[in-house]
Design a protein around this motif. Structure first.
Motif, short mmCIF file in Angstrom:
data_model
loop_
_atom_site.label_atom_id
_atom_site.label_comp_id
_atom_site.label_asym_id
_atom_site.label_seq_id
_atom_site.Cartn_x
_atom_site.Cartn_y
_atom_site.Cartn_z
N THR A 110 -3.67 -79.37 -1.72
CA THR A 110 -2.60 -80.21 -1.19
C THR A 110 -2.30 -79.76 0.23
O THR A 110 -1.97 -78.59 0.46
N ASN A 138 -5.12 -83.81 -1.77
CA ASN A 138 -3.83 -84.50 -1.74
C ASN A 138 -3.18 -84.20 -0.39
O ASN A 138 -3.49 -83.18 0.25
N ASN A 141 -6.92 -88.23 -2.67
CA ASN A 141 -6.60 -88.46 -4.08
C ASN A 141 -5.16 -88.98 -4.23
O ASN A 141 -4.93 -90.06 -4.78
N LYS A 142 -4.19 -88.21 -3.73
CA LYS A 142 -2.78 -88.61 -3.77
C LYS A 142 -2.17 -88.41 -2.39
O LYS A 142 -2.46 -87.43 -1.71
N SER A 177 -3.42 -92.85 -5.11
CA SER A 177 -2.04 -93.08 -5.56
C SER A 177 -1.10 -92.67 -4.42
O SER A 177 -1.24 -91.58 -3.87
N LEU A 204 2.68 -85.11 -7.51
CA LEU A 204 1.44 -84.42 -7.17
C LEU A 204 0.84 -83.65 -8.35
O LEU A 204 -0.37 -83.69 -8.57
#
Length: 304
Positions: A66, A155, A183-184, A235, A301
């Motif tokens: 992340t 992320n 991904n996110k 997402s 997350l």
């Protein structure tokens, strides 16, 4: 006269007592805030030690880091509490800080972890940069991180111009083989259709029933025209603030400007979520430290 004087004295005494009590409470709250801040700084200092916490192991392709990205005039202080709250959520004791200079050269502090979701804090040494420059740096940083730590997906959390830069960099690069797959994505207080007094004015613009803003500046139009270049298997969580002073802004970004990204991304991505935060802590520079906002981000997350 004596009775009047006595009454005045009692009132004065009561007022002094109230003021004294208020001062005492204020002093206690001040020291409590100082103690909390000191503990947080100590936690960050520990996390920057190479041998602190989980010993780094060889990363695997299954890891999804992340990446936290600040905006204009931001720094590590912008995302410090985001990173600290994420550490607690996923129960890790370390993170990697990546310092980026004006040439795009990287300096690493802390360390990469062997957790499923390593935490990466990007800090731009030049704080006075427009969205385009943040995008240029992300062009360099994300492929380098992928090559160095061998991950395929990531992320991202962006605050303010960091949010708009993350959208733009995906539109520019997501087809490239050396670029990690998103991904996110978490967008916090993103100025997608102008900043207050700079292309946007409180309560002037509005959204049509379709979600399209009536007034679209050139930057927004560019995003709209390139939305098919944004990856579909992502997402997205969009968080924006309203300080409830009748301006419908977070002081710097209007609700309309922040919400306008929905019209661009919602028809494209796998999932699109929105959260509007209200009150004093919904102010632009406070949202990234708000416990409620941090909890929402971490649940999104890490499913915590």
């Amino acid at each position: 006269m004596k009775h009047t004087t006595h009454t005045k004295n009692k009132l004065a005494s009561g007022m002094l007592g109230a003021v004294s009590g208020f001062a005492t409470v204020s002093t206690l709250l001040h020291f409590r805030h100082q103690a909390k801040t000191k503990i947080e700084h100590q936690e960050f200092a520990k996390a920057q030690q190479p041998n602190h916490g989980i010993k780094p192991l060889a990363p695997t392709a299954q890891q999804i880091p992340t990446v936290y990205v600040h905006g204009f005039r931001g720094g590590d202080y912008t995302t410090n509490k985001m990173v600290l709250s994420a550490q607690k959520a996923i129960k890790t004791r370390t993170y990697l800080k990546v310092l980026v200079d004006w040439r795009g050269e990287l300096t690493f502090e802390g360390c990469w972890s062997n957790d499923p979701n390593p935490l990466v804090q990007l800090v731009f040494k030049d704080k006075w940069m427009p969205t385009r420059q943040i995008v240029n740096w992300l062009d360099i940083v994300l492929p380098k991180l992928k090559e160095k730590y061998h991950f395929n997906e990531y992320n991202a959390v962006g605050h303010s111009l960091g949010a708009t830069a993350l959208v733009r960099v995906e539109m520019r690069n997501y087809h490239k083989a050396n670029f990690p797959k998103l991904n996110k994505l978490v967008l916090v207080a993103g100025p997608f259709d102008g900043v207050v007094a700079f292309g946007d004015w409180p309560n002037v613009n509005r959204l049509l029933p379709s979600g399209r803003p009536v007034l679209m500046n050139p930057h927004y139009l560019q995003l709209l025209l390139n939305r098919d270049r944004f990856p579909s298997n992502v997402s997205v969580l969009n968080i924006y603030g309203n300080i409830d002073d009748n301006s419908n802004t977070d002081k710097y970004i209007s609700v309309i400007s922040a919400k306008s990204i929905r019209y661009i991304l919602a028809p494209i991505v796998k999932a699109f979520h929105e959260v509007e935060v209200h009150g004093q802590d919904a102010e632009h520079s406070k949202m990234h430290d708000d416990d409620n906002v941090l909890s929402i981000i971490n649940r999104f997350l890490f499913e915590h």
